[in-house]
Design an enzyme around this catalytic site. Structure first.
Site, PDB file in Angstrom:
ATOM      1  N   CYS A 104      -6.973  35.729  64.962  1.00 46.29           N
ATOM      2  CA  CYS A 104      -5.922  35.253  65.854  1.00 46.29           C
ATOM      3  C   CYS A 104      -6.428  35.572  67.255  1.00 46.29           C
ATOM      4  CB  CYS A 104      -4.596  35.961  65.588  1.00 46.29           C
ATOM      5  SG  CYS A 104      -3.319  35.501  66.774  1.00 46.29           S
ATOM      6  N   CYS A 107      -3.637  36.977  69.749  1.00 46.10           N
ATOM      7  CA  CYS A 107      -3.021  38.284  69.578  1.00 46.10           C
ATOM      8  C   CYS A 107      -3.344  38.867  68.203  1.00 46.10           C
ATOM      9  CB  CYS A 107      -1.508  38.194  69.805  1.00 46.10           C
ATOM     10  SG  CYS A 107      -0.693  39.801  69.760  1.00 46.10           S
ATOM     11  N   SER A 108      -2.440  38.656  67.233  1.00 46.17           N
ATOM     12  CA  SER A 108      -2.598  39.405  65.984  1.00 46.17           C
ATOM     13  C   SER A 108      -1.972  38.722  64.772  1.00 46.17           C
ATOM     14  CB  SER A 108      -1.983  40.795  66.155  1.00 46.17           C
ATOM     15  OG  SER A 108      -0.621  40.666  66.528  1.00 46.17           O
ATOM     16  N   CYS A 109      -1.734  37.399  64.834  1.00 48.35           N
ATOM     17  CA  CYS A 109      -1.140  36.713  63.684  1.00 48.35           C
ATOM     18  C   CYS A 109      -1.983  36.956  62.441  1.00 48.35           C
ATOM     19  CB  CYS A 109      -1.032  35.209  63.953  1.00 48.35           C
ATOM     20  SG  CYS A 109       0.181  34.816  65.211  1.00 48.35           S
TER      21      CYS A 109
END
Lengths: 196, 83
Positions: A104, A107-109
């Site tokens: 991602c 960010c952090s998906c």
């Protein structure tokens, strides 16, 4: 939730904000405990390992999983609806010629329910910046050397979609049970930074 | 102009460092931040897209992941007049 004896400035700031929100009736400490318990209970890489093992032993499931993972997961009692908003899961299959990696970049998906809590490196700028432009170099940092002629596909998740890698079934595993196959799979294999 | 969080393809962030047997949270306060955020979204104090936007516009590469989350939560609560 355990007692917090951390005296660092940020720990104190978090405690203060929590107390303030509690005083305003906006959060309830018991509710926070429940959130964490539910998170720990539901978010486990063992779920992803089961999905992979089933796909390896059941061709029909494999096809359904690749065609529409959200519809196939309930066959194993799993779903993509447990988070804050429903997510579309795409399972991407490794083959002899193509290796898949997920990221991602923004960010952090991450498919938490199938892979468990995400590791810090997955959320790091080092990984997110480099894996899309220099994937082979990043995989080497994990001690994972792919043949030069293997094509690498990098899948960038976003707010509405998640990816999971379906690794290749290792050679010489014909005799293993589904549970034994699941035990071969690793979290990094589901991200694509390991072969299995 | 891309936001600070939009790092795909950029150089200069160093090698990827993997921590073996990493726990879900490194500090108790990180778990509290995660749970607080879910609870506030659950109470509709703000929604997930607002939170994501707040992280993206307030994040710092010098801060840890949950430090950035905490900054975003505080920013939203302030902007919405909650605290």
């Amino acid at each position: 939730m355990s007692d917090d004896h951390d005296d660092s400035p940020i720990a104190a700031q978090v405690r203060d904000l929590e107390a303030l929100l509690e005083a305003k009736g906006l959060i309830d400490p018991r509710e926070l405990d429940q959130v964490l318990e539910a998170f720990a209970a539901k978010a486990s890489p063992a779920n992803g390992f089961r999905v992979v093992a089933r796909a390896w032993v059941d061709e029909g499931f494999r096809e359904r999983l690749l065609a529409g993972a959200n519809d196939a997961l309930p066959e194993l009692g799993l779903s993509m609806g447990g988070g804050l908003q429903p997510q579309v899961l795409h399972v991407v299959e490794n083959t002899e010629d193509v290796h898949n990696v997920i990221v991602c970049t923004l960010c952090s998906c991450y498919p938490l329910s199938l892979l468990g809590p995400s590791p810090t490196w997955y959320k790091s700028t080092a990984y997110r910046s480099a894996v899309v432009s220099r994937p082979r170099e990043v995989l080497e940092q994990f001690g994972f050397d792919l043949p030069q002629d293997t094509q690498i596909r990098v899948w960038d998740a976003n707010a509405e979609s998640r990816y999971m890698v379906l690794p290749r079934r290792p050679d010489g595993t014909d005799e293993l049970t589904e549970a034994e196959l699941a035990a071969l799979v690793t979290r990094n294999g589901l991200i694509g930074t390991a072969a299995v | 102009m891309p936001r600070t969080n939009d790092v795909g393809g950029l150089d200069g962030f160093g090698p990827v460092v993997e921590e073996l047997d990493e726990p879900p949270f490194h500090h108790d306060w990180e778990a509290h931040v995660m749970a607080m955020n879910r609870a506030l979204i659950g109470r509709r104090i703000y929604n997930l897209d607002e939170f994501r936007d707040a992280v993206e516009r307030t994040m710092s590469h010098e801060s840890s992941y949950y430090e950035n989350w905490f900054r975003a939560i505080r920013t939203l609560l302030k902007e919405k007049g909650v605290v």
